[in-house]
Design an enzyme around this catalytic site. Sequence first.
Site, mmCIF file in Angstrom:
data_model
loop_
_atom_site.group_PDB
_atom_site.id
_atom_site.type_symbol
_atom_site.label_atom_id
_atom_site.label_comp_id
_atom_site.label_asym_id
_atom_site.label_seq_id
_atom_site.Cartn_x
_atom_site.Cartn_y
_atom_site.Cartn_z
ATOM 1 N N GLY A 43 0.799 -1.213 0.000
ATOM 2 C CA GLY A 43 0.000 0.000 0.000
ATOM 3 C C GLY A 43 0.834 1.267 0.000
ATOM 4 O O GLY A 43 0.399 2.298 -0.512
ATOM 5 N N PRO B 48 -4.053 -6.618 -1.342
ATOM 6 C CA PRO B 48 -4.432 -8.035 -1.315
ATOM 7 C C PRO B 48 -3.786 -8.798 -0.168
ATOM 8 O O PRO B 48 -4.356 -9.780 0.322
ATOM 9 C CB PRO B 48 -3.952 -8.544 -2.679
ATOM 10 C CG PRO B 48 -3.995 -7.340 -3.571
ATOM 11 C CD PRO B 48 -3.580 -6.203 -2.675
ATOM 12 N N TYR C 173 1.542 6.771 -28.008
ATOM 13 C CA TYR C 173 0.924 6.009 -29.093
ATOM 14 C C TYR C 173 1.216 4.518 -28.959
ATOM 15 O O TYR C 173 0.436 3.681 -29.407
ATOM 16 C CB TYR C 173 1.404 6.529 -30.450
ATOM 17 C CG TYR C 173 2.861 6.231 -30.763
ATOM 18 C CD1 TYR C 173 3.245 5.016 -31.340
ATOM 19 C CD2 TYR C 173 3.849 7.165 -30.493
ATOM 20 C CE1 TYR C 173 4.571 4.748 -31.614
ATOM 21 C CE2 TYR C 173 5.181 6.903 -30.769
ATOM 22 C CZ TYR C 173 5.535 5.692 -31.333
ATOM 23 O OH TYR C 173 6.847 5.432 -31.599
ATOM 24 N N SER D 25 11.577 -3.869 -11.755
ATOM 25 C CA SER D 25 11.486 -5.326 -11.626
ATOM 26 C C SER D 25 10.540 -5.689 -10.492
ATOM 27 O O SER D 25 10.593 -5.105 -9.413
ATOM 28 C CB SER D 25 12.870 -5.919 -11.353
ATOM 29 O OG SER D 25 13.738 -5.672 -12.449
#
Length: 646
Positions: free
Chosen positions: A157, A395, A425, A453
């Site tokens: 969080g 979670p 784009y 990562s």
Amino acid sequence: MNNFKNSKMNVDALFLGPKSENAVFFKEMMEYSITEHMHWRSGYHPEDPDLISTVDRYAPEYRDTLYRTEGILNQLSSKLKTTSVPWFSPRYMGHMNADTLMISNLAYVMAMMYNPNNCAQESSPTTTVLEVEAGLDLCAMFGYDVQQAWGHITSGGTVANYEGLWVARNIKTLPLAVVQHPEAQHLLNGKSAKELLNLPVSKILDLIDELKKRHIFEEVRDLTCRGVGIEQGKLGKLLVPQSKHYSWMKAMDILGLGQQNIVQLPVDESYRTDVQKMRETVFSLIERGEPILAVVAVVGTTETGSIDNIKEVIKLREECEQRFGVSFYVHIDAAYAGYACAMFRDENNQFIDYDALIKRYHSEGIFPKEIVWPKPEVYESFKALNQADSITVDPHKVGFIPYSAGAICMKDKRIVDLISYHAAYVFEEVQEKQRKTDKVQNVLLGSSIMEGSKSGATAAAVWAAHRLVPLNLLGYGKVIAAGVTTAHWIIQEINQCEPFIIGDRQFSIAAMPAPDFHMVNFMFRESGNTSLEKQNQLNKRLYELCSYASGRTYSNDFLTSSTSLTHEEYGDTPLKLCRDAHFSDEEWQKVRSVYVLRAAIMTHCLRDKGHFDNYWAELKNIFADKLQQLVDEENKLNHSNYKISV
């Protein structure tokens, strides 16, 4: 997307269990996960020769390496078993931790062995897709339009909050950049500096579309704070409740916005943001011409489990836009209680009317008849979540998924263009390909988020959980309701508990009023004591006896956590708690802090009243033993001091 129609889910079959009741199944699935991976390795170009021969594997140094590997793992296992905290047991009631879902543990291990890195899809072709799907699951749970929303997994969080503020900062500076670009400034002709800093989020995102049509979006984006920086204090104030998580202080530091630009909003007697004082603060800032960068509301504070009135925050923004032409970003920190939004949704992901919801809770056996949850104002807060610009949710808290798994959801995916590090784009091409093929694709996840990562195994764990446990009242609703039910029963039992008689001393126990969620704060009080400082010392020592601080946690018969409700964070709100505990106002003014034991009741094991009654009877005995231990310590200390003085 999620399977919302799993009506036959059994909660006990989701977890390994406090006594490893599902050990046979878990071991079978763990072996399956490992075996499948080994088959995958051996099946890749079977014509390739083995590179390690049987003779090699029996060489002394080879065997020695394997033996040392085994020895190190034995050491690690010993350390883990000796000092780890048994989250899985109902004897643990402290932080937002509990048993984790078997499917998430298995999915994590299964994916971990493939070692996917969700920074880029070429290094995680499977789990990147799973992460985007899991993010959209959460967006749908909050009521966002999944065709327009965006969500992804973070390490927790804290990072999700950073990202929410990162987005708010970059959005706030886009209008300032537009007027600096010669080919774009006409889009905001006539706007004053004040107006530029107060445009609604939706209008700023519409500007992105216009800039793309003119093929100058990247040029303008380079003129925002991400390219040219920002003058200190230029973007105004960040409004956060006094109950804020410390991540907001860190976020203002990291993003260069300055902690001095945080405005703390007082809380009311329910430990929620005080709506009236929030309004007064906002109107005062508007009157002074001070911009408001963002307003943060909390759904499940870490200390009291309180849920801010989200409906009033959204209503306030609308009022400011209509009356004053002033707007601001709204972020919800729902790290703790965000998954409870599933409890309000039916099998078709529709938000259920309040009266119908309570009836279903009771008819479906989700709550016992005597428990009516949530409070109407809490219900309205969850209903209003879909109006917020972004939401943090963990979670690894009430999602019952192993660490580390946070998440952030954003109402409008155009926001991503402001923080991404690829040409806009390219993102659009990916999204268009996704729309045409009806497959989730995002090869550029790492360049669109704050982290680089990151573990693909975490994404697999979240995705798998959502597939097995629907994000509705019959899925996560059943699991979360078990903790809410237990919390209500505990508060009821605490408040009618007979005093504990230890020798010639008497101790009572009391809980704070029924919480918005399942955080229970309680404290012990010694009869005749009028000192709040001694009261705090009593509860601090009891915490030490019921925590990792007491030594080997595995041998402790009850574990909890604690917190201090201080004047610095809550103003005089805890004064009512002091009065209820029969301490004078003078004591509060002198100490300005109340130390309480804190328990997030997340266990699913005590939803059966018979099990709970047995547990409570045992818990009362444990409390008596802990109080006896405390009294014995004090008597021993007093005796030693007496001998020294003599």
